[in-house]
Design a protein around this motif. Structure first.
Motif, PDB file in Angstrom:
ATOM      1  N   ASN A 216       0.830  -1.197   0.000  1.00 47.90           N
ATOM      2  CA  ASN A 216       0.000   0.000   0.000  1.00 47.90           C
ATOM      3  C   ASN A 216       0.866   1.249   0.000  1.00 47.90           C
ATOM      4  OD1 ASN A 216      -2.460  -1.321  -0.050  1.00 47.90           O
ATOM      5  ND2 ASN A 216      -2.674  -1.324   2.160  1.00 47.90           N
ATOM      6  N   GLY A 217       0.521   2.195  -0.889  1.00 43.15           N
ATOM      7  CA  GLY A 217       1.245   3.454  -0.978  1.00 43.15           C
ATOM      8  C   GLY A 217       2.433   3.425  -1.903  1.00 43.15           C
ATOM      9  N   TYR A 218       2.731   2.271  -2.530  1.00 44.89           N
ATOM     10  CA  TYR A 218       3.868   2.142  -3.434  1.00 44.89           C
ATOM     11  C   TYR A 218       3.408   1.533  -4.752  1.00 44.89           C
ATOM     12  CZ  TYR A 218       6.782   2.969   0.639  1.00 44.89           C
ATOM     13  OH  TYR A 218       7.365   3.523   1.738  1.00 44.89           O
ATOM     14  N   GLU A 219       4.189   1.790  -5.793  1.00 47.37           N
ATOM     15  CA  GLU A 219       3.889   1.190  -7.083  1.00 47.37           C
ATOM     16  C   GLU A 219       4.178  -0.304  -7.033  1.00 47.37           C
ATOM     17  OE1 GLU A 219       5.537   3.110 -10.532  1.00 47.37           O
ATOM     18  OE2 GLU A 219       5.525   5.046  -9.511  1.00 47.37           O
ATOM     19  N   SER A 220       3.306  -1.106  -7.622  1.00 47.08           N
ATOM     20  CA  SER A 220       3.489  -2.563  -7.670  1.00 47.08           C
ATOM     21  C   SER A 220       4.498  -2.918  -8.760  1.00 47.08           C
ATOM     22  CB  SER A 220       2.159  -3.251  -7.952  1.00 47.08           C
ATOM     23  OG  SER A 220       1.257  -2.981  -6.919  1.00 47.08           O
ATOM     24  N   ARG A 221       5.094  -4.098  -8.606  1.00 47.28           N
ATOM     25  CA  ARG A 221       6.026  -4.622  -9.607  1.00 47.28           C
ATOM     26  C   ARG A 221       5.605  -6.031  -9.986  1.00 47.28           C
ATOM     27  NH1 ARG A 221       7.572   0.031 -10.191  1.00 47.28           N
ATOM     28  NH2 ARG A 221       9.474   0.876  -9.291  1.00 47.28           N
ATOM     29  N   THR A 222       5.753  -6.345 -11.262  1.00 49.43           N
ATOM     30  CA  THR A 222       5.483  -7.692 -11.764  1.00 49.43           C
ATOM     31  C   THR A 222       6.731  -8.167 -12.492  1.00 49.43           C
ATOM     32  OG1 THR A 222       3.129  -7.204 -12.015  1.00 49.43           O
ATOM     33  CG2 THR A 222       3.983  -9.106 -13.224  1.00 49.43           C
ATOM     34  N   MET A 223       7.202  -9.371 -12.139  1.00 53.72           N
ATOM     35  CA  MET A 223       8.396  -9.938 -12.746  1.00 53.72           C
ATOM     36  C   MET A 223       8.129 -11.383 -13.141  1.00 53.72           C
ATOM     37  SD  MET A 223      11.076  -8.312 -10.080  1.00 53.72           S
ATOM     38  CE  MET A 223       9.912  -8.430  -8.776  1.00 53.72           C
ATOM     39  N   MET A 224       8.938 -11.895 -14.043  1.00 53.52           N
ATOM     40  CA  MET A 224       8.797 -13.273 -14.519  1.00 53.52           C
ATOM     41  C   MET A 224       9.985 -14.113 -14.065  1.00 53.52           C
ATOM     42  SD  MET A 224       5.959 -13.409 -16.178  1.00 53.52           S
ATOM     43  CE  MET A 224       6.144 -15.033 -16.882  1.00 53.52           C
ATOM     44  N   ILE A 225       9.691 -15.398 -13.796  1.00 56.18           N
ATOM     45  CA  ILE A 225      10.725 -16.403 -13.561  1.00 56.18           C
ATOM     46  C   ILE A 225      10.471 -17.483 -14.609  1.00 56.18           C
ATOM     47  CG2 ILE A 225      11.631 -18.149 -11.988  1.00 56.18           C
ATOM     48  CD1 ILE A 225      10.620 -16.417  -9.664  1.00 56.18           C
ATOM     49  N   ASN A 226      11.494 -17.829 -15.388  1.00 57.32           N
ATOM     50  CA  ASN A 226      11.334 -18.801 -16.470  1.00 57.32           C
ATOM     51  C   ASN A 226      12.329 -19.942 -16.340  1.00 57.32           C
ATOM     52  OD1 ASN A 226       9.275 -17.444 -18.110  1.00 57.32           O
ATOM     53  ND2 ASN A 226      10.824 -15.865 -18.322  1.00 57.32           N
ATOM     54  N   ALA A 227      11.930 -21.108 -16.832  1.00 55.88           N
ATOM     55  CA  ALA A 227      12.806 -22.278 -16.861  1.00 55.88           C
ATOM     56  C   ALA A 227      13.619 -22.257 -18.150  1.00 55.88           C
ATOM     57  CB  ALA A 227      11.983 -23.560 -16.774  1.00 55.88           C
TER      58      ALA A 227
ATOM     59  N   PRO B  71      15.375 -15.556 -13.035  1.00 56.84           N
ATOM     60  CA  PRO B  71      16.458 -15.463 -12.069  1.00 56.84           C
ATOM     61  C   PRO B  71      16.126 -16.256 -10.805  1.00 56.84           C
ATOM     62  CG  PRO B  71      15.137 -13.479 -11.960  1.00 56.84           C
ATOM     63  CD  PRO B  71      14.577 -14.323 -13.077  1.00 56.84           C
ATOM     64  N   ASP B  72      17.155 -16.599 -10.026  1.00 57.50           N
ATOM     65  CA  ASP B  72      16.908 -17.331  -8.782  1.00 57.50           C
ATOM     66  C   ASP B  72      16.879 -16.404  -7.572  1.00 57.50           C
ATOM     67  OD1 ASP B  72      19.589 -16.767  -8.639  1.00 57.50           O
ATOM     68  OD2 ASP B  72      20.224 -18.806  -8.235  1.00 57.50           O
TER      69      ASP B  72
END
Length: 170
Positions: free
Chosen positions: A82-93, A127-128
């Motif tokens: 709450n109060g901050y911009e959200s982030r979306t990231m991907m993890i791939n094999a 990434p791990d």
């Protein structure tokens, strides 16, 4: 005769294994950090199934394969506070070095085309480690959009006036 049977059994086992399956794991540890900490984390897989929810910092075990032939997993990681911009990231094999190089040298076609693709050990998740900054604190609307509303001082409700602070000179 007994030595011949043992040698045949060992040879059969060696042929039936893949290098990544011997060296690799079916799951991988992934670490997620954020600034600020204590942000909400939700991880969903390629089928939009939720596989983890919690708060940062956190460490999770994620499967590298979906169980199908050559079926590497992918994950979407959503981090919000709450109060901050959200982030979306991907993890791939992605295929690992033991699958590519090890089977070329040791495992052969059976390891390359059958054993490793079926076990999922042929993959590394990348990434791990996820480190993210959610950015500066922002004012958000009920819909989650960033917004600032300007009003005249005389239009501010009395219960909010005592919490107000002056910024600069008037």
């Amino acid at each position: 005769m007994k030595m011949l049977k043992i040698a045949a059994a060992v040879s059969s086992l060696a042929i039936m294994t893949g290098c990544a399956s011997i060296v690799g794991e079916k799951e991988q540890t992934v670490t997620i950090n954020s600034t600020p900490s204590n942000a909400e984390v939700m991880i969903t897989d390629e089928r939009s199934l939720q596989v983890h929810s919690g708060q940062t910092p956190t460490t999770v075990q994620l499967k590298k394969s979906d169980g199908s032939y050559f079926g590497g997993k992918s994950y979407t990681v959503e981090i919000s506070k709450n109060g901050y911009e959200s982030r979306t990231m991907m993890i791939n094999a992605t295929p690992n070095g033991w699958y590519i190089g090890g089977n070329l040298i040791f495992g052969g076609l059976i390891g390359w085309l059958i054993v490793d693709p079926l076990t999922g050990s042929m993959y590394n998740l990348s990434p791990d480690t996820l480190n993210t900054t959610l950015g500066e604190s922002v004012a958000t609307s009920d819909q989650g959009n960033s917004e600032i509303t300007l009003v005249l001082l005389e239009d501010v409700p009395a219960e909010f006036k005592e919490d107000m602070q002056y910024i600069g000179k008037i």
